[in-house]
Design an enzyme around this catalytic site. Sequence first.
Site, PDB file in Angstrom:
ATOM      1  N   HIS A 157      25.478 -18.874 -10.146  1.00  0.00           N
ATOM      2  CA  HIS A 157      25.791 -17.904  -9.317  1.00  0.00           C
ATOM      3  C   HIS A 157      24.760 -17.073  -8.708  1.00  0.00           C
ATOM      4  CE1 HIS A 157      28.321 -14.381  -8.600  1.00  0.00           C
ATOM      5  NE2 HIS A 157      27.341 -13.419  -9.149  1.00  0.00           N
ATOM      6  N   ASP A 170      28.807 -22.186 -10.613  1.00  0.00           N
ATOM      7  CA  ASP A 170      29.037 -20.844 -10.817  1.00  0.00           C
ATOM      8  C   ASP A 170      30.182 -20.368 -11.750  1.00  0.00           C
ATOM      9  OD1 ASP A 170      29.108 -18.028 -10.675  1.00  0.00           O
ATOM     10  OD2 ASP A 170      29.396 -18.047  -8.545  1.00  0.00           O
ATOM     11  N   SER A 214      28.073 -12.077  -4.530  1.00  0.00           N
ATOM     12  CA  SER A 214      28.823 -11.563  -5.684  1.00  0.00           C
ATOM     13  C   SER A 214      29.644 -10.355  -5.308  1.00  0.00           C
ATOM     14  CB  SER A 214      27.774 -11.204  -6.815  1.00  0.00           C
ATOM     15  OG  SER A 214      28.439 -11.147  -8.073  1.00  0.00           O
TER      16      SER A 214
END
Length: 769
Positions: free
Chosen positions: A744, A712, A623
């Site tokens: 995610h 995601d 991320s």
Amino acid sequence: MDSYGTDTVKELDQTSEEEYATQSKLIKEFITIPSIDKAWIFNSGSGPQAMVAMSQANLLANKRRKFMLSGHISKESSNLSVNFHWAPFPVEMTGASAFVPSPSGLKLLVVRNPDDKESSTKFEIWSSSHLEKEFHIPQKVHGSVYVDGWFEGISWNSDETCVAYVAEEPSLPKPTFDHLGYYTKDNVGLDKDIGSWKGQGDWEEEWGEAYAGKRQPALFVINVDSGEVEHIKGVPRSISVGQVVWSPSSKGSAKYLVFAGWLGDKRKFGIKYCYNRPCSIYAIKFRDASSGSDEPKDNAKEAFPIHNLTKSISSGFSPLFSKDGKFLLFLSAKTAVDSGAHWGTESLHKINWPSDGKLSEIADIVDLIPVVNCPDDGCFPGLYVTGLLSDPWLSDGHTLMLSSYWHSCRVILSLNMLSGELSRASPNDSDCSWSVLALDGDDIVAVCSSPVSVPEIKYGKKVVDPAGRPSWQWLDIQNPIFKSSEKVTSGLSSLEFKILKVPVSNVSECLTKGAKKPIEAIYVSSSKSKENGICDPLVVIVHGGPHSVAPCSFSKTLAYLSSIGYSLLIVNYRGSLGFGEDALQSLPGKVGSQDVNDVLSAVDHAVEMGLADPSRITVLGGSHGGFLTTHLIGQAPNKFVAAAARNPVCNLASMVGITDIPDWCFFEAYGDRTHYTEAPSPEDMSRFHQMSPISHISKVKTPTLFLLGTMDLRVPISNGIQYVRALKEKGVEVKVLVFPNDNHPLDRPRTDYESFLNIAVWFNKYCKL
């Protein structure tokens, strides 16, 4: 397999096959280490009883296996020892979405959500020896019950006759067409077999990442005797509810349901990991049809008015009543809501609760723990709590126990509501992470772990000094809750860790005092490398967020990397939680520069201390950590021999229009919330590109592994794929694994397993282990 990649179709050479075979056996040992999730303590005639909820990766089913372990607690006052006498075997809670004991501990509610959109939700009420009641709630009443995240909320009332909970409200009616294609007002007389169908109807906003298909969390109450379910009216559809609790029971006063509510009337931004969504504490009167209320029966189905109890503050969640019912506590993330940061330093507040139940006379909000901007060295750095226990009170009724991040650790805190004194209940000299699980009277049952030690249950015995101040003497329990395998024990036996203080570079005068303080990095290594005088290869770990933290707690996957010969440098750069609000707010508007420099400073610091070989350094992040990983290999192209990025943010300009949190892109790029718009200008897009890793693509030469999830919604897969194709175009070696059913976090058991198996093999290839 649940993944595929650019290299998985190629034949592996014999060496690679052998390495995959060897590593797969070891990582399985780490991945399947159980987690301690929750605990409850009940006092019975034979003494305190413990019930612990645990979970474990089930690779075959690709789910987490949930189970419960029970036991009784014995204490020896002579030597202050304590032991948990566990049942011989745990009980697997197959298919259970949630299990919630009643306040007395005499009943257990088990909720089983359906796997499809047609089946019913099941509620089971268990006694100590058998199933007492089972209720099936059809989809036309409500959808799945929310059992985790912001909207989680399952609460027994005090007399254990009703349970309040949050579930997905049925979708709005959709248009129906008959077999001739004609619109019909209702389904009467229609037969699906001859071609009738439902249309799509109006599109409704969802709550984003991890909440696909979740649009309207609503409030329900089930009577555990009759199974009758009541949808609580009076809450407008513009409010999504969660975290429901019952008001205290007192003779002659009204009974209320108190809950947190999030507004989603204009747009529902992604809420997972996002504390910057405005929310309030609400209350609505509940009329129990079986209570014998004097209210006219004609009014039984009328909606009561809803009361906003926290109008004067932008954020209120996790409502909790005091033991005597005289006040209502709640947490606030007002710094996040007011600034735009997705998480920030929190505060704790209380409201006096009227004894007569007249909410129009609710008193002002009182601050209990204010926001800390710049903590003094060694002092409380501010509150960073994800939630409160359902019963966090000591026997005096005014001492609250909670867990919070404190720099790079998680600690247990004690708050005296009368004096306002806040103290650290977990050991002051411990660099491990501690979390309170449950209270046994004035004693604490906690879980403790570190990067080199698996989670263990600890028992804190309360002692009082001559001045009357409490502290806790921490004891190891004689019978651990689980034992690690020999391979895990052997792999961890030589590992050690320490927290490094790293001075920040390029400190400007415009920075606040809190933003000029050193950052922290957790260094994990093997004592054997010291004996040999040779540094093991180093993996630099950068957390996501950016406003989160990597604590000194056990990570199965990172411990696996340590066990196969890697040192770790886990960097908590400025912008992380746990260091005060000034340090956190110094990062927005400077992502891709300040955070990158902090990581590079930590790496250089480790090299200067002789902790790392500069020729064998790799980097790993997901991320925003993937954002930093791809920035680092572009801005410092000669620093890292290999990299791995999990669902990375590579291009803010292409992400902003398709992510569930476009406001995040604006806030982190500009440093304030005033620039946000649904229609970015050319100037916005230029700034996004300038601050993104893809702007440094021409300099990248580091071999990089990408792990991407098709589902995601936070950083859609196209963001990583664009960057991968750009690297391929310039001849950089890449490997890509795509997990079609992951979102995610990439945290489904097989995904976690395969991801870190490939990370290990990838790093081994370039570090020549």
